[in-house]
Design a protein around this motif. Structure first.
Motif, PDB file in Angstrom:
ATOM      1  N   LYS A  75      81.528 -63.740  46.994  1.00 22.65           N
ATOM      2  CA  LYS A  75      81.933 -62.348  46.727  1.00 22.65           C
ATOM      3  C   LYS A  75      83.240 -62.277  45.934  1.00 22.65           C
ATOM      4  O   LYS A  75      83.324 -61.592  44.915  1.00 22.65           O
ATOM      5  CB  LYS A  75      82.098 -61.584  48.052  1.00 22.65           C
ATOM      6  CG  LYS A  75      80.891 -61.636  48.961  1.00 22.65           C
ATOM      7  CD  LYS A  75      81.131 -60.915  50.280  1.00 22.65           C
ATOM      8  CE  LYS A  75      82.261 -61.482  51.134  1.00 22.65           C
ATOM      9  NZ  LYS A  75      82.012 -62.815  51.706  1.00 22.65           N
ATOM     10  N   SER A  76      84.255 -62.989  46.417  1.00 12.95           N
ATOM     11  CA  SER A  76      85.551 -62.923  45.740  1.00 12.95           C
ATOM     12  C   SER A  76      85.460 -63.517  44.340  1.00 12.95           C
ATOM     13  O   SER A  76      86.058 -63.002  43.396  1.00 12.95           O
ATOM     14  CB  SER A  76      86.627 -63.650  46.549  1.00 12.95           C
ATOM     15  OG  SER A  76      86.875 -62.963  47.752  1.00 12.95           O
ATOM     16  N   THR A  77      84.717 -64.595  44.202  1.00 14.91           N
ATOM     17  CA  THR A  77      84.564 -65.208  42.879  1.00 14.91           C
ATOM     18  C   THR A  77      83.930 -64.218  41.908  1.00 14.91           C
ATOM     19  O   THR A  77      84.386 -64.044  40.769  1.00 14.91           O
ATOM     20  CB  THR A  77      83.703 -66.490  42.988  1.00 14.91           C
ATOM     21  OG1 THR A  77      84.304 -67.367  43.938  1.00 14.91           O
ATOM     22  CG2 THR A  77      83.609 -67.197  41.656  1.00 14.91           C
ATOM     23  N   HIS A  85      93.312 -57.053  46.132  1.00 18.97           N
ATOM     24  CA  HIS A  85      92.893 -58.364  46.640  1.00 18.97           C
ATOM     25  C   HIS A  85      92.957 -58.436  48.154  1.00 18.97           C
ATOM     26  O   HIS A  85      93.660 -57.684  48.802  1.00 18.97           O
ATOM     27  CB  HIS A  85      93.766 -59.458  46.025  1.00 18.97           C
ATOM     28  CG  HIS A  85      93.514 -59.650  44.566  1.00 18.97           C
ATOM     29  ND1 HIS A  85      92.580 -60.526  44.088  1.00 18.97           N
ATOM     30  CD2 HIS A  85      94.049 -59.031  43.477  1.00 18.97           C
ATOM     31  CE1 HIS A  85      92.553 -60.462  42.766  1.00 18.97           C
ATOM     32  NE2 HIS A  85      93.436 -59.565  42.372  1.00 18.97           N
ATOM     33  N   GLN A  86      92.212 -59.419  48.690  1.00 19.23           N
ATOM     34  CA  GLN A  86      92.171 -59.686  50.121  1.00 19.23           C
ATOM     35  C   GLN A  86      93.588 -59.934  50.646  1.00 19.23           C
ATOM     36  O   GLN A  86      93.954 -59.471  51.709  1.00 19.23           O
ATOM     37  CB  GLN A  86      91.327 -60.943  50.325  1.00 19.23           C
ATOM     38  CG  GLN A  86      90.338 -60.857  51.422  1.00 19.23           C
ATOM     39  CD  GLN A  86      89.334 -62.003  51.341  1.00 19.23           C
ATOM     40  OE1 GLN A  86      89.034 -62.537  50.282  1.00 19.23           O
ATOM     41  NE2 GLN A  86      88.803 -62.373  52.472  1.00 19.23           N
ATOM     42  N   HIS A  87      94.358 -60.689  49.889  1.00 15.83           N
ATOM     43  CA  HIS A  87      95.747 -60.928  50.260  1.00 15.83           C
ATOM     44  C   HIS A  87      96.605 -60.134  49.291  1.00 15.83           C
ATOM     45  O   HIS A  87      96.514 -60.334  48.089  1.00 15.83           O
ATOM     46  CB  HIS A  87      96.065 -62.424  50.207  1.00 15.83           C
ATOM     47  CG  HIS A  87      95.103 -63.220  51.051  1.00 15.83           C
ATOM     48  ND1 HIS A  87      95.178 -63.241  52.421  1.00 15.83           N
ATOM     49  CD2 HIS A  87      94.024 -63.939  50.725  1.00 15.83           C
ATOM     50  CE1 HIS A  87      94.189 -63.971  52.896  1.00 15.83           C
ATOM     51  NE2 HIS A  87      93.464 -64.407  51.892  1.00 15.83           N
ATOM     52  N   LEU A 128      87.724 -53.283  46.015  1.00 15.74           N
ATOM     53  CA  LEU A 128      88.479 -53.515  47.244  1.00 15.74           C
ATOM     54  C   LEU A 128      87.870 -54.723  47.945  1.00 15.74           C
ATOM     55  O   LEU A 128      86.719 -54.680  48.376  1.00 15.74           O
ATOM     56  CB  LEU A 128      88.393 -52.280  48.146  1.00 15.74           C
ATOM     57  CG  LEU A 128      88.933 -50.981  47.532  1.00 15.74           C
ATOM     58  CD1 LEU A 128      88.405 -49.769  48.285  1.00 15.74           C
ATOM     59  CD2 LEU A 128      90.448 -50.995  47.553  1.00 15.74           C
ATOM     60  N   ASP A 129      88.647 -55.822  48.033  1.00 20.12           N
ATOM     61  CA  ASP A 129      88.114 -57.051  48.633  1.00 20.12           C
ATOM     62  C   ASP A 129      88.447 -57.087  50.122  1.00 20.12           C
ATOM     63  O   ASP A 129      89.600 -57.298  50.499  1.00 20.12           O
ATOM     64  CB  ASP A 129      88.670 -58.280  47.913  1.00 20.12           C
ATOM     65  CG  ASP A 129      87.854 -59.539  48.200  1.00 20.12           C
ATOM     66  OD1 ASP A 129      86.915 -59.477  49.020  1.00 20.12           O
ATOM     67  OD2 ASP A 129      88.158 -60.585  47.603  1.00 20.12           O
ATOM     68  N   GLU A 130      87.446 -56.879  50.937  1.00 18.77           N
ATOM     69  CA  GLU A 130      87.591 -56.853  52.404  1.00 18.77           C
ATOM     70  C   GLU A 130      88.792 -56.040  52.864  1.00 18.77           C
ATOM     71  O   GLU A 130      89.644 -56.538  53.608  1.00 18.77           O
ATOM     72  CB  GLU A 130      87.672 -58.275  52.948  1.00 18.77           C
ATOM     73  CG  GLU A 130      86.378 -59.018  52.696  1.00 18.77           C
ATOM     74  CD  GLU A 130      86.291 -60.316  53.479  1.00 18.77           C
ATOM     75  OE1 GLU A 130      86.880 -60.392  54.567  1.00 18.77           O
ATOM     76  OE2 GLU A 130      85.621 -61.230  53.008  1.00 18.77           O
ATOM     77  N   PRO A 131      88.844 -54.780  52.473  1.00 17.82           N
ATOM     78  CA  PRO A 131      90.051 -53.983  52.736  1.00 17.82           C
ATOM     79  C   PRO A 131      90.268 -53.668  54.210  1.00 17.82           C
ATOM     80  O   PRO A 131      91.406 -53.474  54.620  1.00 17.82           O
ATOM     81  CB  PRO A 131      89.799 -52.698  51.951  1.00 17.82           C
ATOM     82  CG  PRO A 131      88.311 -52.578  51.870  1.00 17.82           C
ATOM     83  CD  PRO A 131      87.813 -53.994  51.767  1.00 17.82           C
TER      84      PRO A 131
END
Ligand code: ADP
Ligand code: MG
Length: 496
Positions: A43-45, A85-87, A159-162
């Protein structure tokens, strides 16, 4: 309608490893498109390709139907793509405004400030432009990340795993904000582990597994069971399982008080007991004393009144963390990287810390490294900790689920009589969460008293034999399983 963004047959490899295999994905203006998949699904990639951090090996990206090359994050921002980003990528020492300026270079501060305030207002949240980011809570920092990309003119928002880092309330508020963004014409991609977010807050769902797109579907065509099956490729449905045997009281809190400081509520006369072979769930809206209760139980905070007793060890009220362990208490803390593991030291050393303190591997002078390593290896095997390439590998490199399994493997050494688990599956995918739940049930079934503090009411209902509700630092109600969800919900909010 033309899609705002399309990823067309995109592939990406790292070394020899194919992280994405010919994946198609698109999002339209006004739409919330949920992207689901286990840790490592890609997913993030995929999203990093969408926002220009990676170039695809094969395939291409289209904006409004036209093929484009996105040359880095700046170019993506200029093209209206914003990624949270997730972080988070904020500078804690800077103010809110300075962080927004940093992301929007070359524009007049006064103009940016005006725009930021107007956008925040439109999105329905308050913002102090002069506050230092380091003093903000997680949910405020996240809003700032969103604001930052909106000020930059983003119309495609990723939104990555917000909600992985948010409690239930903030998570709900964020879902409302996400819908607001789509209603104002943005195209929103919501990467998530949470089934209910995809089912109830998205317009379209894509599921990835091992670098491939497994399905693109509509929420109306899905239910939690079918969605889980798509995500993990097999059927995982967790059902409540009553305790096989409940014994006598193991841990008892009597009128425990903890003075609040600053904005903290503290604890007010909290009394409950947990029996051998019982999971006692602590439900509550986040910020109602959960952290304080966990600290008091772990021995990190000294109660200002009342007492804590553990059967067989007597009064342990004043005992610090190391003593608590000797009193048979194990902890799975809420922040597995801050309190659970030392990220910068190796997997085996992280594992051996407790045992070493208990004298399990000889003294510090005569440390039986071989025994420690052998036990670490066995526990990694037993608890199915994956992604450990060597025992010296830094713990920070483990994925969330595997880091949590390592904490559990270590904490469950020596069969503790009392287990405290604080939001043990937060941020984990379905399979890793189910594995953690299985371990907690196993501890209970062999007779441990388990205290589960969680803001996730579904998790509480799934695991608990009895449930206490924490509101405003007080234990305001107690329920026996099977408990009624709405009665618990009512107790959570009506006792301010
Ligand atoms: P997800 O976001 O779905 O959890 P990722 O896209 O982060 O998954 O990762 C997909 C796979 O690609 C994982 O196996 C991960 O280890 C690997 N991977 C991701 N980024 C890199 C990288 N920069 N170098 C090497 N491997 C990577
Ligand atoms: Mg990811």
């Amino acid at each position: 309608m033309t899609n705002a963004l399309s990823l067309c047959s995109v592939s990406k490899s790292f070394g020899g490893f194919k992280a994405l295999d010919s994946v198609d994905f698109s999002v339209a203006p006004g739409e919330v498109h949920a992207l689901l998949g286990e840790n490592g699904a890609g997913k993030s990639t995929l999203m990093n390709i969408a926002c220009g951090l990676y170039a695809p090996d094969e395939g291409h990206v289209e904006l409004e139907g036209r093929a484009v090359t996105i040359a880095g994050a700046r170019d993506a921002a200029a093209k209206g793509i914003g990624m949270v980003h997730q972080h988070f990528k904020l500078v804690p020492a800077f103010t809110v405004l300075e962080n927004i300026l940093l992301f929007n270079p070359g524009r007049a501060p006064a103009e940016i400030a005006r725009e930021a305030l107007a956008l925040a207002d439109r999105m329905g949240f308050e913002i102090d432009l002069d506050a230092r980011v380091g003093t903000l809570g997680v949910s405020e920092q996240q809003r700032l990340e969103i604001l930052k990309v909106l000020v930059a003119g983003a119309r495609i928002i990723i939104l990555d795993e917000p909600t992985a880092v948010l409690g239930e309330d903030d998570g709900r508020a964020l879902m409302a904000l996400v819908r607001g963004l789509a209603d104002s014409g943005s195209a929103v991609i919501l990467v998530t582990h949470k089934l209910h977010e995809a089912l109830y807050h998205s317009d379209r769902i894509t599921v990835m597994r091992q670098g491939r797109r497994i399905a693109e579907t509509l929420p109306a065509e899905m239910d939690p069971g079918r969605l889980t099956t798509l995500i993990v490729g097999e059927h995982i449905v967790e059902e409540p399982e009553p305790s096989p045997h409940v014994g006598g009281a193991r841990i008892r809190l009597n009128q425990v008080r903890l003075a609040g400081d600053g904005g903290r509520k503290g604890l007010v006369d909290v009394s409950f007991e947990v029996k051998d072979g019982e999971i006692y769930g602590i439900a509550g809206v986040s910020g109602n004393g959960q952290n304080e209760l966990a600290e008091v139980l772990m021995g990190l905070g000294l109660p200002t009144g009342g007492s804590i007793e553990i059967a067989g060890h007597g009064d342990v009220t004043g005992a610090g963390p190391a003593h608590r362990r000797q009193n048979g208490l194990a902890c799975i803390p809420v922040d597995r990287y801050r309190h659970g593991l030392a990220g910068s030291i190796g997997v085996a050393d992280n594992f051996a810390v407790n045992g070493a303190l208990a004298g399990r591997y000889g003294s510090w002078l005569w440390f039986n490294r071989r025994k420690a390593r052998a036990e670490a290896r066995a526990a990694i095997e037993t608890f199915d900790v994956q992604g450990v390439r060597s025992l010296g590998q830094k713990a920070a490199l483990l994925s969330g689920g595997n880091a949590q399994k390592l904490v559990i493997a270590r904490e469950f050494q020596g069969a503790p009589q009392v287990v405290l688990a604080h939001s043990p599956s937060r941020g984990l995918d379905v399979r890793a969460g189910a594995a953690v739940h299985e371990r907690l049930r196993a501890a209970r079934d062999r007779g441990a008293a388990v205290i589960l503090i969680s803001e996730d009411l579904d998790e509480i209902l799934l695991l608990s034999d009895r449930i206490g509700v924490l509101a405003g630092g007080r234990l305001v109600a107690e329920f026996k399983a099977p408990a009624n969800r709405s009665e618990i919900g009512a107790a959570m909010v009506t006792h301010d």
